[in-house]
Design a protein around this motif. Structure first.
Motif, PDB file in Angstrom:
ATOM      1  N   THR A  67       0.857  -1.178   0.000  1.00  0.00           N
ATOM      2  CA  THR A  67       0.000   0.000   0.000  1.00  0.00           C
ATOM      3  C   THR A  67       0.893   1.227   0.000  1.00  0.00           C
ATOM      4  N   ALA A  68       0.411   2.286  -0.596  1.00  0.00           N
ATOM      5  CA  ALA A  68       1.195   3.516  -0.671  1.00  0.00           C
ATOM      6  C   ALA A  68       0.268   4.713  -0.603  1.00  0.00           C
ATOM      7  N   GLY A  69       0.736   5.756   0.052  1.00  0.00           N
ATOM      8  CA  GLY A  69      -0.031   6.993   0.126  1.00  0.00           C
ATOM      9  C   GLY A  69       0.852   8.127   0.608  1.00  0.00           C
ATOM     10  N   VAL A  70       0.516   9.324   0.171  1.00  0.00           N
ATOM     11  CA  VAL A  70       1.275  10.504   0.558  1.00  0.00           C
ATOM     12  C   VAL A  70       1.140  10.739   2.060  1.00  0.00           C
ATOM     13  N   THR A  71       2.172  11.290   2.687  1.00  0.00           N
ATOM     14  CA  THR A  71       2.167  11.567   4.120  1.00  0.00           C
ATOM     15  C   THR A  71       1.660  12.988   4.375  1.00  0.00           C
TER      16      THR A  71
ATOM     17  N   ARG B 254       4.409   7.163   2.189  1.00  0.00           N
ATOM     18  CA  ARG B 254       4.590   6.027   3.099  1.00  0.00           C
ATOM     19  C   ARG B 254       4.120   4.784   2.371  1.00  0.00           C
ATOM     20  N   ILE B 255       4.986   3.783   2.319  1.00  0.00           N
ATOM     21  CA  ILE B 255       4.671   2.516   1.660  1.00  0.00           C
ATOM     22  C   ILE B 255       4.765   1.407   2.697  1.00  0.00           C
ATOM     23  N   THR B 256       3.738   0.570   2.756  1.00  0.00           N
ATOM     24  CA  THR B 256       3.737  -0.585   3.647  1.00  0.00           C
ATOM     25  C   THR B 256       3.776  -1.832   2.778  1.00  0.00           C
ATOM     26  N   ILE B 257       4.773  -2.680   3.022  1.00  0.00           N
ATOM     27  CA  ILE B 257       4.947  -3.908   2.242  1.00  0.00           C
ATOM     28  C   ILE B 257       4.894  -5.097   3.190  1.00  0.00           C
ATOM     29  N   VAL B 258       4.070  -6.076   2.844  1.00  0.00           N
ATOM     30  CA  VAL B 258       4.038  -7.348   3.570  1.00  0.00           C
ATOM     31  C   VAL B 258       4.710  -8.371   2.660  1.00  0.00           C
ATOM     32  N   THR B 259       5.710  -9.036   3.182  1.00  0.00           N
ATOM     33  CA  THR B 259       6.446 -10.028   2.408  1.00  0.00           C
ATOM     34  C   THR B 259       6.722 -11.237   3.290  1.00  0.00           C
ATOM     35  N   SER B 260       7.173 -12.321   2.686  1.00  0.00           N
ATOM     36  CA  SER B 260       7.451 -13.529   3.467  1.00  0.00           C
ATOM     37  C   SER B 260       8.711 -14.205   2.949  1.00  0.00           C
ATOM     38  N   GLY B 261       9.296 -14.991   3.821  1.00  0.00           N
ATOM     39  CA  GLY B 261      10.503 -15.737   3.487  1.00  0.00           C
ATOM     40  C   GLY B 261      11.153 -16.230   4.761  1.00  0.00           C
ATOM     41  N   ASP B 262      12.301 -16.878   4.596  1.00  0.00           N
ATOM     42  CA  ASP B 262      13.035 -17.289   5.792  1.00  0.00           C
ATOM     43  C   ASP B 262      13.831 -16.090   6.301  1.00  0.00           C
ATOM     44  N   ASP B 263      14.506 -16.251   7.428  1.00  0.00           N
ATOM     45  CA  ASP B 263      15.225 -15.132   8.050  1.00  0.00           C
ATOM     46  C   ASP B 263      16.238 -14.507   7.103  1.00  0.00           C
ATOM     47  N   GLU B 264      16.967 -15.328   6.371  1.00  0.00           N
ATOM     48  CA  GLU B 264      18.002 -14.828   5.459  1.00  0.00           C
ATOM     49  C   GLU B 264      17.393 -13.983   4.333  1.00  0.00           C
ATOM     50  N   ILE B 265      16.304 -14.460   3.746  1.00  0.00           N
ATOM     51  CA  ILE B 265      15.648 -13.727   2.660  1.00  0.00           C
ATOM     52  C   ILE B 265      15.093 -12.403   3.178  1.00  0.00           C
TER      53      ILE B 265
ATOM     54  N   ILE C 189      -2.428  -4.322   3.824  1.00  0.00           N
ATOM     55  CA  ILE C 189      -2.194  -3.748   5.149  1.00  0.00           C
ATOM     56  C   ILE C 189      -1.608  -2.344   5.057  1.00  0.00           C
ATOM     57  N   ALA C 190      -2.126  -1.462   5.888  1.00  0.00           N
ATOM     58  CA  ALA C 190      -1.482  -0.185   6.186  1.00  0.00           C
ATOM     59  C   ALA C 190      -1.192  -0.231   7.679  1.00  0.00           C
ATOM     60  N   GLY C 191      -0.060   0.304   8.102  1.00  0.00           N
ATOM     61  CA  GLY C 191       0.269   0.219   9.513  1.00  0.00           C
ATOM     62  C   GLY C 191       1.139   1.356   9.993  1.00  0.00           C
ATOM     63  N   LEU C 192       1.125   1.554  11.295  1.00  0.00           N
ATOM     64  CA  LEU C 192       1.971   2.546  11.961  1.00  0.00           C
ATOM     65  C   LEU C 192       2.466   1.954  13.274  1.00  0.00           C
TER      66      LEU C 192
END
Length: 165
Positions: A35-39, A46-57, A152-155
């Motif tokens: 998600t992205a939106g002007v502050t 402000r951009i909120t990114i949800v991603t997944s992977g192992d600890d190294e990634i 998701i948007a978050g603070l």
């Protein structure tokens, strides 16, 4: 595999989102939502990114993002230190005899019916992902025609983690 939520503060210029998503694409990383939106300051987004992977990634994702020129700040939004919200709109097939039971579910979740047509209704709900999943689960008895989710948007909670540029 684990999920991480990253919050980026970036320059509000054309192509920023493309460069960020390109980094994920080139490296084969997955974006679950973005998600992205002007502050409050229109120079920044402000951009909120949800991603997944192992600890190294996940560590590599954070390091690679930090190298991008447009990114002014990057932080992980940890679940116990942050507030997450998502918006969902759901179009449900609803004949006259079903509307009362659907309205009861809507009321329980403090959702809103934002449009009604002869054969369907559109419902809006804001909340955390588990609330949205539970709501969708209760609507499984009805025919869901379409779903649109924002991601998701978050603070971070409190004022300790506020980034001032």
């Amino acid at each position: 595999m684990q999920k991480k939520v990253f919050q980026l503060l970036v320059d509000n210029t054309s192509g920023v989102l493309s460069r960020i998503s390109g980094l994920f694409s080139r490296r084969g990383y997955n974006i679950e939502s973005i998600t992205a939106g002007v502050t409050a300051d229109s120079r920044y987004t402000r951009i909120t990114i949800v991603t997944s992977g192992d600890d190294e990634i996940l560590e590599q994702i954070e390091k690679q993002l930090a190298k991008l020129v447009d990114i002014r700040d990057i932080k992980e939004l940890k679940p116990d230190e942050s507030v997450y919200r998502e918006l969902v709109m759901i179009k449900v097939k609803a004949m006259a005899e079903q509307r009362q039971s659907i309205s009861a579910i809507v009321d329980i979740f403090r959702a809103k019916i934002i449009d009604v047509a002869p054969e369907c209704m559109i419902i809006e709900l804001t909340g955390n992902q588990s609330k949205i999943e539970a709501f969708i689960g209760l609507l499984d008895d009805y025919e869901i025609l379409e779903i649109a989710r924002t991601g998701i948007a978050g603070l971070c909670r409190g004022i300790e983690n506020v980034t001032m540029l």
